[in-house]
Design an enzyme around this catalytic site. Structure first.
Site, short mmCIF file in Angstrom:
data_model
loop_
_atom_site.label_atom_id
_atom_site.label_comp_id
_atom_site.label_asym_id
_atom_site.label_seq_id
_atom_site.Cartn_x
_atom_site.Cartn_y
_atom_site.Cartn_z
N HIS A 372 0.94 -1.23 0.15
CA HIS A 372 -0.01 0.14 0.17
C HIS A 372 0.92 1.16 -0.11
CE1 HIS A 372 -3.79 -2.01 0.97
NE2 HIS A 372 -3.03 -2.84 1.52
N ARG A 564 -6.06 11.74 6.09
CA ARG A 564 -4.88 12.07 6.94
C ARG A 564 -4.18 13.14 6.57
NH1 ARG A 564 -4.25 7.90 11.28
NH2 ARG A 564 -2.29 9.24 11.74
N THR A 671 -8.63 6.36 -1.60
CA THR A 671 -10.03 5.75 -1.74
C THR A 671 -11.00 6.80 -1.48
OG1 THR A 671 -9.55 5.10 0.32
CG2 THR A 671 -9.52 3.47 -1.15
C1 26Q Z 1 3.47 0.50 10.30
C2 26Q Z 1 4.44 0.24 11.22
C3 26Q Z 1 4.10 0.70 12.60
C4 26Q Z 1 3.11 1.43 12.91
C5 26Q Z 1 2.19 1.63 11.96
C6 26Q Z 1 2.36 1.25 10.64
C7 26Q Z 1 1.46 1.62 9.31
C8 26Q Z 1 0.03 1.68 9.83
C9 26Q Z 1 -0.76 1.97 8.89
C10 26Q Z 1 2.03 2.06 8.40
C11 26Q Z 1 1.00 2.33 7.29
C12 26Q Z 1 -0.39 2.27 7.80
C13 26Q Z 1 -1.35 2.66 6.48
C14 26Q Z 1 -1.21 2.90 5.15
C15 26Q Z 1 -2.15 3.52 4.43
O1 26Q Z 1 -3.35 3.54 4.96
N1 26Q Z 1 -2.04 3.37 3.23
C16 26Q Z 1 -3.13 3.73 2.31
O2 26Q Z 1 -3.48 2.84 1.88
C17 26Q Z 1 -4.81 2.89 0.83
C18 26Q Z 1 -5.44 1.61 0.68
O3 26Q Z 1 -4.90 0.92 -0.21
C19 26Q Z 1 -4.40 3.80 -0.20
O4 26Q Z 1 -5.38 4.02 -0.86
C20 26Q Z 1 -3.51 4.90 0.09
O5 26Q Z 1 -2.94 5.56 -0.98
C21 26Q Z 1 -2.62 4.67 1.08
O6 26Q Z 1 -1.90 5.55 1.52
#
Ligand code: 26Q
Length: 833
Positions: A372, A564, A671
């Site tokens: 992602h 966000r 999204t």
């Molecule tokens: C990782 C390690 C430690 C703590 C937290 C995390 C962590 C948590 C959540 C890293 C990333 C996320 C979330 C990422 C996210 O929401 N990405 C989004 O995913 C969507 C669905 O595919 C996309 O539409 C977005 O473009 C993308 O930013």
């Protein structure tokens, strides 16, 4: 009297529960008065919600059990969606919608002098996710159930979800989200399916009777995983799938006996430590922070889930795993649960006595990984040292996987040690690290990105070497969102109008929205479309006023950026544009300014300084602009606190202009862009993520494109000089001067310097000022189109009409056709549809 007793049945059989208002009303009272011991006249709305939820859950459970029986009967392959996040939001409205109970519910509650709207509003959001990735998981579960696919979600039941955001003096303050405080009526605890999760200790090698090495992970500190099941209903098809969430618990009872009275406090402390694992969702969505507790969470989820699934298998197949991979597929939601690759190996080898090669075949045939993000700071890496201490047996297995993988790679590319270093699961250095993305790619048969551009960048950059090695593994699955929550539930007015024109078929196949295109040339329909949109806009105006006290303009464009807060998403670009409009008004150029409401919402990770400062900046410009009489009737700016799923349900229908303005190449998909488009908003956006596909679908004439594309960003980066853009744009110069002057922060001098410094740096990774001019011009085009309401509404209809592709039903159908290969459950005529 609530129940149908028409057919003579054995005395002990539970009759099918009634789906009419009277049955719902009676059963709610039973739950309220007998279940909760409350008086239905004096109970709070929260108590009524709990009781009403319980009455509805009963109806879901009937269908749930039936779905389970059907799955058992049909057999066949099953899918498992593993995710550290499920951002479910509220469940009540969705339950009513899927069961077709909206009217019955309204009249059942009315009978008790409650309003359905009032009860809906007291349900807390299940905020077990940060944003896009977590909400995607929730939309996917909805679509799997709707398509009848046997897919179970597995996650963590955090006691505290995403923090609640308050804004004080323009600054974000985080408050804990104790969402389970009043109980959660939708879940069922399954204590009989508890699992034991090992941590720490060490690995021992033994030789078995055949002379083979066997390994035992011993002297572990175990934690219990207790499952709670949440029903996931399909849309009017009688199917109910499961989301199973694990709560951590201490292995208390007998451990407690071991402690003597003197160690009692230590025993309690140990219990707390175990329970910490499922205490709180990590609130950062972009940069990985390397905390041990997070790794514990990841292993806890992976191990509990795989033990659960393997124990079901062993119950019917004993130690024969021959057909296991033909009947299971695990979809990993980013690298967060990717330790499952090593854990499945451990369970198969150590606990079920399979040989390495057999176990590895099973693993690689069942694991599939979705990426992602391309942002390097978000790529998960864990110190080998931490693994050794916390998960020693897992580290051994990862080393073995890596050794075998690198030997294979070396055979194919002899002598290329640089390549091996790049491919390795272990990053060497003073502090060697485990690269989770590499583990996921090596252990999966499918690796996908979430939009066309994202997937092609994955193949040309992040996973270039892997893509050359195994091109057949890589594929794209463009994201989608569920039209039940994001259209039917969020925008009933527009849905009624759509159905009056093209019938109801779109509710089962969003592709049919195409039929709306021809309606765009019908004056009467345009007018009706305009009325529905105006009503939705009005409701949003009221919400903003109720939450912030800010009075939005009735005639203004509703210009919305909710997501966000992150530098790459460039809320600052939008805010600078607001300052530019304000500057024009102050210069006496009011006549050329089109009335506009600029709405922002979104949470910043608590430790992300720049994101928090962006919130303060937006709040500060909003205060000055809204209070200035010169802006009357022309410009309003607001920051709406505590952005969450249920807030977006109110926002998306009332939005005219959707802001999707990330630096090209940085947003994997997005999204929110799809939710807005579905609801008839026009998009101003860059060629990034799924924006590209949205623009393609609706046609370039109906999308406000601006900015550099991903290739241009990459080419300009080495020579990027923000001063060049300032010098050639006096408007931009004035905006930056105004901000630098302290005009928006007279009592807190210098607080925006970090933002300005970043904008002015040639190293600004997000290259904000490079796109300012093009953004400003495109916004002027937006403003001019607003004066031609008929044309605007035509474009709005075209957007909704072209949104069929962005239904998560389409996305899930693709996952199934190309990755999972599951047979849908066939409708069974149980009478529970
Ligand atoms: C990782 C390690 C430690 C703590 C937290 C995390 C962590 C948590 C959540 C890293 C990333 C996320 C979330 C990422 C996210 O929401 N990405 C989004 O995913 C969507 C669905 O595919 C996309 O539409 C977005 O473009 C993308 O930013």
């Amino acid at each position: 009297m609530a129940r149908k007793t028409a057919n003579a049945k054995p005395a002990c059989q539970i009759p099918v529960l009634g789906m009419d208002a009277t049955s719902l009303c009676n059963d709610t009272r039973v739950h309220l008065e007998l279940g909760l011991g409350q008086n239905s006249h004096t109970a709070s709305d929260m108590a009524v919600f709990q009781a009403f939820g319980a009455a509805l859950r009963d109806r879901l459970v009937e269908r749930w059990k039936h779905t389970g029986e059907q799955m058992a009967q049909q057999g066949g392959k099953r899918g498992f969606y593993l995710s550290l996040e499920f951002l479910l939001g509220r469940a009540l409205g969705n339950t009513l919608l899927t069961l077709g109970l909206e009217e019955a519910a309204a009249s059942a509650l009315h009978h008790d002098t409650r309003s359905l709207a009032g009860i809906l509003e007291v349900e807390p959001d299940a905020g077990l996710g940060n944003g896009g990735l977590g909400r995607l998981a929730a939309c996917f579960l909805d679509s799997c159930a709707t398509l009848g696919l046997p897919v179970t979600g597995y996650g963590i039941r955090y006691a505290y979800g995403m923090f609640r955001q308050e804004i004080r003096d323009g600054y974000q303050k985080e408050e804990p989200d104790h969402w389970l405080k009043h109980g959660y009526p939708w879940e069922i605890k399954r204590p009989e399916r508890v699992r034991r999760i090992p941590f720490q200790g060490h690995s021992e090698r033994l030789t078995d009777a055949c002379g083979d090495y066997r390994y035992r992970w011993v002297d572990t500190c175990d934690v219990l995983a207790v499952p709670y099941d949440i029903p996931i209903p399909g849309y009017r098809n009688g199917i109910v799938n499961t989301l199973r969430l694990w709560r951590a618990a201490a292995t208390d009872v007998f451990d407690f006996g071991e402690f003597n009275a003197g160690a009692y406090p230590e025993a309690v402390a140990a219990k707390n430590a175990a329970e910490h694992i499922s205490m709180v969702l990590y609130p950062n969505d972009c940069s990985e922070n390397g905390k041990e507790l997070r790794l514990r969470q990841q292993y806890f989820l992976a191990s509990a889930t795989l033990q659960d699934i393997l124990s079901d298998w062993s119950e019917t197949h004993g130690s024969d795993f021959q057909d296991f991979s033909a009947s299971h597929v695990f979809q990993l939601n980013d690298t967060h649960p990717s330790i499952a690759v090593a854990e499945l190996m451990r369970l198969l080898i150590d606990e079920h006595a399979l040989g390495w090669d057999t176990a590895w075949d099973i693993t690689c045939q069942t694991m599939a990984y979705t990426n992602h993000t391309l942002l390097p700071e978000a790529l998960e890496k864990w110190p080998v040292r931490l693994f050794r201490q916390l998960l020693p047996r897992i580290l051994e297995i990862i080393h073995e996987i890596n050794g075998r993988f690198l030997r294979e790679a070396a055979r194919r590319h002899p002598g290329d040690t640089a390549l091996l270093e790049r491919l390795s699961i272990i990053e060497e250095g003073p502090e060697p690290m485990v690269r989770m993305a590499h583990l996921a790619v090596v252990g999966s048969f499918s690796v996908n990105g979430v939009a066309e551009l994202h997937t092609s960048l994955l193949c040309s950059e992040l996973f270039r070497d892997f893509c050359r090695l195994w091109p057949e593994r890589f594929n794209n699955k463009t994201n989608g969102v569920t039209p039940r929550r994001w259209l039917q539930w969020a925008n009933p007015g527009m849905c009624a109008l759509v159905s009056s024109r093209i019938g109801e078929g779109w509710k089962h196949d969003l592709g049919q929205m195409e039929k709306l295109r021809e309606a765009a040339s019908d004056r009467q329909f345009l007018q009706a479309w305009g009325s529905v949109r105006a009503e939705n806009r009005q409701r949003l105006i009221q919400l903003v006023q109720a939450q912030t006290g800010i009075r939005f303009l009735q005639e203004g464009i509703m210009d919305v950026q909710v997501k966000r807060i992150h530098e790459y998403k460039r809320q600052i670009l939008n805010a600078l544009h607001a300052v530019h409009l304000y500057d024009r008004i102050k210069m006496g150029d009011s006549a050329s300014v089109t009335p506009r409401n600029i709405l922002f919402a979104g949470k910043a990770a608590p430790g992300y300084f720049m994101a928090k400062r962006i919130i303060k900046f937006i709040s500060s410009i909003a205060s000055i602009i809204n209070a200035d009489p010169d802006t009357e009737g022309l410009l309003r700016v607001a920051f709406l606190p505590d952005y969450r799923v249920s807030l977006m349900e109110h926002i998306c229908a009332g939005t005219d202009l959707s802001e999707q303005i990330s630096t090209a190449g940085k947003e994997a998909s997005g999204t929110g862009n799809m939710k807005f488009m579905m609801n008839g908003a026009l998009t101003i956006g860059t060629l990034d993520g799924a924006n590209i596909e949205i623009r393609q679908a609706v046609g370039p004439d109906h999308f406000f494109l601006f900015g550099l594309d991903a290739g241009e960003v990459a080419r300009l980066r080495p020579h990027y000089n923000p001063r060049h853009f300032i010098e050639s744009d006096p408007d931009l110069q004035r905006v930056l001067d105004l901000v630098r002057s302290g005009y928006f922060n007279p009592y807190e001098p210098g607080i925006f310097d970090p933002l300005l410094d970043s904008l002015l740096s040639p190293h600004d990774p997000w290259m904000v000022l490079a796109d300012f001019g093009s953004y400003k011009h495109k916004q002027q085009e937006v403003a001019e189109l607003w004066h031609d309401q008929e044309e605007w509404l035509r474009k709005s209809i075209f957007n909704t009409a072209a949104s069929g592709f962005f239904s998560s039903d389409r996305t899930i159908a693709e996952y199934n056709a190309e990755i999972w290969h599951l047979s849908p459950l066939v409708a069974s005529g149980s009478g529970l549809g």
